[in-house]
Design a protein around this motif. Structure first.
Motif, short mmCIF file in Angstrom:
data_model
loop_
_atom_site.label_atom_id
_atom_site.label_comp_id
_atom_site.label_asym_id
_atom_site.label_seq_id
_atom_site.Cartn_x
_atom_site.Cartn_y
_atom_site.Cartn_z
N UNK A 104 16.80 5.16 9.04
CA UNK A 104 16.53 4.07 8.10
C UNK A 104 15.55 3.06 8.67
N UNK A 105 15.71 2.73 9.94
CA UNK A 105 14.74 1.82 10.58
C UNK A 105 13.37 2.47 10.62
N UNK A 106 13.31 3.76 10.94
CA UNK A 106 12.02 4.47 10.97
C UNK A 106 11.39 4.50 9.58
N UNK A 107 12.19 4.70 8.54
CA UNK A 107 11.66 4.71 7.17
C UNK A 107 11.16 3.32 6.77
N UNK A 108 11.84 2.26 7.20
CA UNK A 108 11.38 0.91 6.89
C UNK A 108 10.10 0.55 7.62
N UNK A 109 10.01 0.98 8.88
CA UNK A 109 8.83 0.64 9.68
C UNK A 109 7.59 1.35 9.17
N UNK A 110 7.76 2.54 8.58
CA UNK A 110 6.60 3.32 8.14
C UNK A 110 6.21 3.06 6.69
N UNK A 111 6.71 1.97 6.11
CA UNK A 111 6.29 1.61 4.75
C UNK A 111 4.82 1.20 4.77
N UNK A 118 0.86 -1.18 0.00
CA UNK A 118 0.00 0.00 0.00
C UNK A 118 0.90 1.23 0.00
N UNK A 119 0.42 2.36 -0.50
CA UNK A 119 1.25 3.57 -0.48
C UNK A 119 1.53 4.03 0.95
N UNK A 120 2.64 4.74 1.13
CA UNK A 120 2.98 5.27 2.44
C UNK A 120 1.97 6.33 2.86
N UNK A 121 1.81 6.46 4.17
CA UNK A 121 1.00 7.54 4.71
C UNK A 121 1.81 8.83 4.75
N UNK A 122 1.22 9.88 5.30
CA UNK A 122 1.91 11.18 5.37
C UNK A 122 3.14 11.09 6.27
N UNK A 123 3.03 10.43 7.41
CA UNK A 123 4.17 10.29 8.31
C UNK A 123 5.26 9.44 7.67
N UNK A 124 4.88 8.40 6.93
CA UNK A 124 5.84 7.55 6.25
C UNK A 124 6.61 8.30 5.18
N UNK A 125 5.93 9.14 4.41
CA UNK A 125 6.61 9.96 3.40
C UNK A 125 7.57 10.95 4.07
N UNK A 126 7.13 11.53 5.20
CA UNK A 126 7.98 12.45 5.94
C UNK A 126 9.25 11.74 6.41
#
Length: 96
Positions: free
Chosen positions: A76-83, A7-15
């Motif tokens: 990087x971990x935060x970016x992976x978790x928010x996918x 699914x596409x990332x949410x707003x926080x995930x894109x941030x």
């Protein structure tokens, strides 16, 4: 037949993703700027200026090279978790 997608990332995930990319670009810029700013002074005829510039450049490089891996790991971990979530879709094939 099974299809797997995200699914596409949410707003926080894109941030988080752009924060990770921006942080790495900033650290690269700082590392290159350190070299560009310090090297002219290291070659100075005054030994005190050269020593001070070398010490400043070494301290700045140490700071950059200690912050960069830690920040890249955390972001990087935060970016992976928010996918986006993993989606599995089943499609029933018509009988042949």
């Amino acid at each position: 037949m099974t299809f797997v997608a995200r699914a596409p990332r949410g707003a926080f995930g894109r941030f988080c993703k752009w924060l990770f990319i921006g942080f790495n670009l900033l650290m690269l810029t700082l590392a290159l700027a350190n070299c560009a700013v310090v090297f002219p002074y290291v070659g100075s005829e005054d030994p005190d200026v050269a020593m001070g510039a070398g010490m400043f450049g070494a301290l700045l490089a140490f700071g950059i090279w200690s912050i960069w891996p830690i920040g890249a790991l955390v972001l990087g971990i935060l970016a992976l978790v928010t996918r986006g979530r993993r989606l599995t879709m089943e499609q029933v094939l018509p009988p042949s």
